[in-house]
Design a protein around this motif. Structure first.
Motif, short mmCIF file in Angstrom:
data_model
loop_
_atom_site.label_atom_id
_atom_site.label_comp_id
_atom_site.label_asym_id
_atom_site.label_seq_id
_atom_site.Cartn_x
_atom_site.Cartn_y
_atom_site.Cartn_z
N VAL A 80 -45.98 104.40 -1.58
CA VAL A 80 -46.11 104.08 -0.16
C VAL A 80 -44.95 104.75 0.57
O VAL A 80 -43.88 104.95 0.00
N GLN A 81 -45.17 105.12 1.82
CA GLN A 81 -44.13 105.81 2.58
C GLN A 81 -42.98 104.85 2.87
O GLN A 81 -43.21 103.67 3.11
N VAL A 82 -41.77 105.37 2.90
CA VAL A 82 -40.62 104.47 3.10
C VAL A 82 -40.69 103.77 4.46
O VAL A 82 -40.20 102.66 4.60
N GLN A 83 -41.37 104.38 5.45
CA GLN A 83 -41.45 103.74 6.77
C GLN A 83 -42.23 102.43 6.69
O GLN A 83 -42.09 101.57 7.55
N GLU A 84 -43.10 102.30 5.70
CA GLU A 84 -43.96 101.11 5.62
C GLU A 84 -43.30 99.95 4.86
O GLU A 84 -43.87 98.88 4.77
N VAL A 85 -42.15 100.19 4.26
CA VAL A 85 -41.45 99.09 3.58
C VAL A 85 -40.02 99.03 4.12
O VAL A 85 -39.53 99.99 4.71
N GLU A 86 -39.40 97.90 3.91
CA GLU A 86 -38.05 97.76 4.44
C GLU A 86 -37.04 97.97 3.32
O GLU A 86 -37.00 97.22 2.35
N ILE A 87 -36.26 99.04 3.43
CA ILE A 87 -35.21 99.26 2.43
C ILE A 87 -33.89 99.37 3.21
O ILE A 87 -33.72 100.32 4.01
N ALA A 88 -33.04 98.42 3.03
CA ALA A 88 -31.83 98.33 3.85
C ALA A 88 -30.95 99.57 3.69
O ALA A 88 -30.75 100.06 2.58
N HIS A 89 -30.48 100.07 4.81
CA HIS A 89 -29.51 101.18 4.87
C HIS A 89 -29.98 102.45 4.15
O HIS A 89 -29.16 103.23 3.67
N LEU A 90 -31.26 102.61 4.04
CA LEU A 90 -31.76 103.78 3.30
C LEU A 90 -31.31 105.08 3.96
O LEU A 90 -30.95 106.04 3.27
N GLU A 91 -31.29 105.08 5.29
CA GLU A 91 -30.95 106.32 6.00
C GLU A 91 -29.55 106.82 5.65
O GLU A 91 -29.27 108.01 5.71
N ARG A 92 -28.67 105.92 5.25
CA ARG A 92 -27.31 106.33 4.88
C ARG A 92 -27.30 107.07 3.54
O ARG A 92 -26.41 107.82 3.23
N HIS A 93 -28.33 106.80 2.75
CA HIS A 93 -28.38 107.38 1.40
C HIS A 93 -29.22 108.64 1.33
O HIS A 93 -29.13 109.38 0.38
N LEU A 94 -30.05 108.82 2.37
CA LEU A 94 -31.08 109.86 2.23
C LEU A 94 -31.01 110.87 3.36
O LEU A 94 -30.79 110.51 4.51
N ASP A 95 -31.21 112.12 3.01
CA ASP A 95 -31.14 113.15 4.04
C ASP A 95 -32.19 114.21 3.72
O ASP A 95 -31.87 115.34 3.38
N VAL A 96 -33.47 113.83 3.75
CA VAL A 96 -34.49 114.79 3.29
C VAL A 96 -35.60 115.03 4.31
O VAL A 96 -36.61 115.62 3.98
N THR A 97 -35.51 114.54 5.50
CA THR A 97 -36.59 114.71 6.48
C THR A 97 -36.66 116.17 6.91
O THR A 97 -35.64 116.87 6.81
N PRO A 98 -37.77 116.72 7.43
CA PRO A 98 -39.03 116.02 7.56
C PRO A 98 -39.87 116.18 6.28
O PRO A 98 -39.71 117.16 5.56
N GLY A 99 -40.74 115.25 6.04
CA GLY A 99 -41.60 115.34 4.86
C GLY A 99 -41.87 113.95 4.36
O GLY A 99 -41.42 112.97 4.93
#
Ligand code: FES
Length: 312
Positions: A80-99
């Protein structure tokens, strides 16, 4: 550095494809797998133990291209896409957009989607079993929609009441069957007792001889108006969008049929003088009995079309 979507993927011997998606572990919030598009397949490549180097544009794997078969296939329905679930502070760990950044669908939810499949499957079987019961009722309700056109002759009025070359509005009661309801309403058409000159113009305006012919739904000749008929009948519905129109004085055209809806204007032959109507007024199959009774087949044609397409 984190692998990026669209990065080239290079094995020890050659480039094999690109990173199509990344899969994140929802607990560690790190990229656990790369979905590598290689040779028309999408493979799940675990990052741990397989990625030897990552640059801005390239991900290097430590295996040869011949060893790719050891990686499993990617199945989109299990994620499932990460936008559809809640994962706290994910944006601090991830830098892969767009896709597409995915997390695995919890096992319980995979079961749910399987269960909903079985629910739908059971409903479908129920529908198939109910069909023989519903079908006769449906057939009864929809029967009038598939009835052939009504080609019966309707009395409109007496020919003697019309004056030469002056259109006369004649009204009649029409009964229609809609579903299982019968409805009666008033309709009207324009009757013209034409002089030979006007009659000739009326037919010339509609392509001559062929305007006398009327066909059934199979295209067989149903009726042919007499070329020397003592009356012609023009449908009371404007070919633009079906409004009723009137024969009245017009400051430019003298007398004319004027449709009040969008101001189409027609002369006494039904020819379009002005306005949006795509075709002349529609002629109807007409006959006059020995006693002077004008009869018509009450056809209706598709509004807004240049071609005359019968719908009723
Ligand atoms: Fe007559 Fe539009 S319906 S002009």
């Amino acid at each position: 550095m984190q692998p990026k979507i669209k990065s080239k993927v290079v094995c020890t011997d050659r480039e094999i494809g690109e990173v199509a998606r990344v899969i994140v572990d929802p607990l560690t919030r790190d990229i656990s797998h790369l979905v590598v598009k290689a040779g028309g397949l999408e493979l799940m490549v675990p990052t741990e133990g397989n990625v030897s180097a990552v640059t801005d544009e390239t991900v290097r794997l430590n295996c040869a291209s011949g060893d790719l078969a050891k990686f499993g296939r990617f199945h989109r329905e299990e994620f499932v896409q990460v936008q559809e679930v809640e994962i706290a502070h994910l944006e601090r760990h991830l830098d892969v957009t767009p896709g597409e950044v995915l997390v695995p669908l919890p096992l319980l939810e995979r079961d749910l989607s399987r269960r909903s499949f079985f629910t739908k499957f059971t409903n479908a079987i129920g529908a198939v079993l109910a069909l023989p019961l519903i079908f006769p009722a449906l057939k009864y309700i929809m029967y009038p929609m598939y009835q052939p056109f009504n080609n019966s002759w309707i009395k409109l009025g007496r020919e003697q009441s019309a004056q030469t070359d002056i259109p006369k509005l004649m009204k009649f009661q029409k009964t229609v069957q809609e579903g299982f309801l019968k409805r009666e309403f008033e309709k009207s058409h324009w009757v013209i007792k034409p002089s030979p000159e006007l009659r000739e113009k009326i037919y010339a305006e509609r392509g001559g001889e062929k305007s006398l012919e009327f066909r059934d739904e199979r295209g067989n000749l149903l009726w042919k108006n007499r070329p020397d008929a003592e009356v012609v009948v023009l449908s009371g519905k404007c070919p633009h969008l079906g409004c009723a129109f009137r024969w009245r004085k017009h400051r430019v055209f003298g007398q004319a049929f004027v449709c009040p809806c969008h101001l189409s204007i027609f002369d006494s032959t039904g020819k379009v003088l002005d306005g949006p109507s795509p075709r002349p007024l529609d002629l109807l199959p007409t006959q006059v009995t020995a006693g002077g009774e004008v009869k018509i087949i009450d056809m209706e044609f598709k509004a807004g079309k240049q071609a005359q397409i019968r719908i009723v």
